[in-house]
Design a protein around this motif. Structure first.
Motif, short mmCIF file in Angstrom:
data_model
loop_
_atom_site.label_atom_id
_atom_site.label_comp_id
_atom_site.label_asym_id
_atom_site.label_seq_id
_atom_site.Cartn_x
_atom_site.Cartn_y
_atom_site.Cartn_z
N PRO A 86 11.09 1.85 -5.58
CA PRO A 86 9.83 1.26 -6.27
C PRO A 86 9.45 2.59 -7.52
CG PRO A 86 9.38 2.11 -4.13
CD PRO A 86 10.92 2.17 -4.10
N ASP A 87 8.91 1.79 -8.75
CA ASP A 87 8.67 2.80 -9.57
C ASP A 87 6.96 2.82 -9.62
OD1 ASP A 87 11.27 3.08 -10.68
OD2 ASP A 87 10.96 0.98 -11.78
N ASP A 88 6.35 1.95 -8.87
CA ASP A 88 4.79 2.27 -8.99
C ASP A 88 4.34 1.44 -7.45
OD1 ASP A 88 4.63 -0.65 -9.78
OD2 ASP A 88 4.67 0.23 -11.82
N ILE A 89 2.96 1.37 -7.50
CA ILE A 89 2.44 0.61 -6.25
C ILE A 89 2.66 -0.77 -6.32
CG2 ILE A 89 0.11 0.27 -5.36
CD1 ILE A 89 1.18 2.77 -4.55
N PRO B 269 -3.71 -3.93 5.98
CA PRO B 269 -2.88 -3.52 4.93
C PRO B 269 -2.95 -2.08 4.66
CG PRO B 269 -5.40 -4.16 4.22
CD PRO B 269 -5.16 -4.46 5.60
N TRP B 270 -2.11 -1.38 4.14
CA TRP B 270 -1.99 -0.01 3.84
C TRP B 270 -3.14 0.14 2.78
CZ3 TRP B 270 3.96 0.34 2.63
CH2 TRP B 270 4.68 0.25 3.43
N ARG B 271 -3.80 1.22 3.11
CA ARG B 271 -4.83 1.73 2.06
C ARG B 271 -4.14 3.32 1.52
NH1 ARG B 271 -9.12 3.70 4.01
NH2 ARG B 271 -8.28 3.91 6.23
N LEU B 272 -3.78 3.17 0.38
CA LEU B 272 -3.22 4.43 -0.39
C LEU B 272 -4.17 4.81 -1.42
CD1 LEU B 272 0.15 2.67 -0.88
CD2 LEU B 272 -0.23 4.19 1.12
N ALA B 273 -4.04 6.36 -1.52
CA ALA B 273 -4.83 7.10 -2.71
C ALA B 273 -3.87 7.99 -3.45
CB ALA B 273 -5.90 8.07 -1.77
N ARG C 218 -8.33 10.12 -7.44
CA ARG C 218 -9.65 9.35 -7.03
C ARG C 218 -9.29 7.80 -7.07
NH1 ARG C 218 -14.61 11.69 -10.67
NH2 ARG C 218 -14.85 13.93 -9.58
N GLN C 219 -7.93 7.57 -7.45
CA GLN C 219 -7.47 6.21 -7.43
C GLN C 219 -7.31 5.71 -5.85
OE1 GLN C 219 -4.37 5.17 -10.51
NE2 GLN C 219 -4.27 7.31 -10.90
N ARG C 220 -7.80 4.46 -5.77
CA ARG C 220 -7.30 3.82 -4.35
C ARG C 220 -6.75 2.25 -4.69
NH1 ARG C 220 -8.66 8.22 -3.40
NH2 ARG C 220 -10.04 9.01 -1.94
N ARG C 221 -5.76 2.02 -3.86
CA ARG C 221 -5.11 0.63 -3.87
C ARG C 221 -4.64 0.41 -2.29
NH1 ARG C 221 -5.95 1.67 -8.35
NH2 ARG C 221 -4.48 1.55 -10.42
N THR C 222 -4.77 -1.24 -2.35
CA THR C 222 -4.59 -1.73 -0.96
C THR C 222 -3.41 -2.51 -1.33
OG1 THR C 222 -7.01 -1.63 -0.38
CG2 THR C 222 -5.34 -3.17 0.69
N VAL C 223 -2.39 -2.52 -0.12
CA VAL C 223 -1.21 -3.26 -0.27
C VAL C 223 -1.11 -3.89 1.06
CG1 VAL C 223 1.33 -2.69 -0.02
CG2 VAL C 223 0.09 -1.31 -1.57
N ASP C 224 -0.90 -5.16 1.11
CA ASP C 224 -0.72 -6.25 1.94
C ASP C 224 0.71 -6.00 2.44
OD1 ASP C 224 -3.38 -7.21 2.37
OD2 ASP C 224 -2.76 -8.43 0.55
N LEU D 20 14.75 10.94 5.88
CA LEU D 20 13.76 10.02 5.20
C LEU D 20 13.37 10.86 3.93
CD1 LEU D 20 11.41 8.85 8.24
CD2 LEU D 20 13.23 7.70 6.84
N VAL D 21 12.97 10.02 2.76
CA VAL D 21 12.59 10.57 1.72
C VAL D 21 11.33 9.94 1.28
CG1 VAL D 21 13.25 10.91 -0.80
CG2 VAL D 21 15.25 10.82 1.01
N ARG D 22 10.39 10.74 0.56
CA ARG D 22 9.29 10.12 0.39
C ARG D 22 9.64 9.03 -0.79
NH1 ARG D 22 4.00 14.05 -0.37
NH2 ARG D 22 3.29 11.92 -0.65
N VAL D 23 8.55 8.08 -0.86
CA VAL D 23 8.52 7.16 -1.77
C VAL D 23 7.16 7.28 -2.40
CG1 VAL D 23 8.41 4.54 -2.06
CG2 VAL D 23 9.82 5.39 -0.42
N LEU D 24 7.34 7.03 -3.81
CA LEU D 24 6.19 7.34 -4.55
C LEU D 24 5.14 8.39 -4.09
CD1 LEU D 24 4.79 3.32 -4.66
CD2 LEU D 24 6.09 4.64 -6.49
N PRO D 25 5.95 9.61 -4.43
CA PRO D 25 5.14 10.75 -3.57
C PRO D 25 3.89 11.17 -4.21
CG PRO D 25 7.13 11.26 -5.06
CD PRO D 25 6.89 9.79 -5.14
N ASP D 26 3.26 10.68 -5.33
CA ASP D 26 1.97 10.87 -5.68
C ASP D 26 0.71 10.24 -4.85
OD1 ASP D 26 2.87 12.57 -7.78
OD2 ASP D 26 2.89 11.16 -9.19
N TRP D 27 1.24 9.15 -4.22
CA TRP D 27 0.48 8.36 -3.30
C TRP D 27 0.66 8.58 -1.73
CZ3 TRP D 27 -2.88 5.00 -5.51
CH2 TRP D 27 -3.05 4.68 -6.80
N SER D 28 -0.47 8.52 -1.29
CA SER D 28 -0.48 8.81 0.35
C SER D 28 -1.64 7.91 0.70
CB SER D 28 -0.68 10.31 0.90
OG SER D 28 -1.61 10.80 0.24
N GLY D 29 -1.63 8.13 2.19
CA GLY D 29 -3.06 7.41 3.03
C GLY D 29 -4.10 8.27 2.72
#
Length: 296
Positions: A176-179, A195-199, A202-208, A248-257
């Motif tokens: 994946p290239d982005d959230i 859902p997943w809550r990702l940060a 200061r950005q926040r995203r929710t992924v169902d 295992l390898v990190r996906v979208l490493p700038d994002w985490s819980g």
């Protein structure tokens, strides 16, 4: 003491009738019936019940404080009788999450047992929230963002959560290239983890998450991720070694819980804490300072 007092404390500690029912291993209907019986006997409403939450009434708040004090006093009286106040000895009932307990507590328990041979240790591994009062638990290890006011919490470590997948998954399904791109990928989550809550800063995203496999087991989610089935949001303590050795390898490493979750040792509030409880907290601090998964 009326057994419904402990049930009332369990309901407040759990936050819902259904959670209290699971902790007490009885039906929600029985919890509701006994709670109503207690309110009838006392002649006051202790809790406001809605479909979404429970809230203590003012009389309920006062009664809850008294019940907690009574339960703590009873535990103190028992401990005085068994002589475990000054020297770590006697029964010690510990609860911990299943996977965390198996991976990070069980391998080190021999050190605690060798140091305190007079402690009669009972360990219950469960992913249900342990009832510290009705369940007669002396100490609970919990991964949470919300610590009940009725307990004393000792923070043991942070709980970092990362998106990850196996190289096999990337080879088959791409990266994946982005959230937003996660929506077209195969995702994995146990029941209650969506859902997943990702940060990211200061950005926040929710992924169902519509999990590729439905399961109540976080351990199964980890194994599915390792075998290339999908992308998972996992705690670092759960997948640190697999990330370190490349399974295992990190996906979208700038994002985490978000960093609201932490690992705590909890015990009931009491005038004094049993020596065995204090000794076990010290043992946990030694074991997780520094957290071994952070080193990996």
């Amino acid at each position: 003491m009326n057994p419904d007092y402990a049930l009332f404390a369990t309901v407040v500690d759990s936050g819902s009738l259904s959670a209290a029912a699971r902790a007490l291993r009885i039906s929600p209907a029985m919890v509701s019936k006994r709670l109503a019986r207690l309110e009838t006997r006392l002649g006051v409403r202790l809790l406001h019940r809605t479909t979404r939450r429970l809230a203590l009434t003012p009389p309920g708040e006062r009664f809850h404080a008294d019940v907690i004090a009574i339960l703590a006093a009873m535990r103190t009286a028992e401990e005085r009788l068994t002589g475990i106040r000054d020297v770590p000895s006697g029964p010690l009932r510990v609860s911990a999450p299943t996977s965390f307990g198996r991976l990070h507590i069980a391998p080190s328990l021999h050190r605690f047992l060798a140091r305190y041979p007079s402690v009669d240790l009972h360990v219950d591994l469960t992913d249900a929230a342990a009832d510290l009062f009705g369940g007669r638990i002396d100490l609970a290890v919990r991964i949470t963002a919300d610590v009940p006011a009725s307990v004393v919490a000792h923070r043991l470590a942070a709980n970092r959560r990362l998106l990850c997948a196996s190289p096999t998954y990337f080879a088959t399904y791409g990266t994946p290239d982005d959230i937003a791109d996660l929506a077209r990928h195969r995702l994995l989550a146990a029941a209650g983890q969506s859902p997943w809550r990702l940060a990211h800063g200061r950005q926040r995203r929710t992924v169902d998450v519509a999990s590729v496999v439905e399961t109540n087991s976080s351990e199964l989610v980890r194994e599915l991720a390792l075998s290339g089935v999908g992308i998972a949001l996992r705690s670092l303590w759960d997948v640190g070694e697999a990330l370190a050795d490349g399974r295992l390898v990190r996906v979208l490493p700038d994002w985490s819980g978000p960093d609201d979750l932490a690992i705590y040792a909890l015990h009931p509030r009491a005038p004094s804490v049993p020596a065995a409880v204090t000794a076990f907290i010290d043992f946990l601090r030694e074991t997780f300072d520094p957290p071994p998964w952070e080193a990996a």
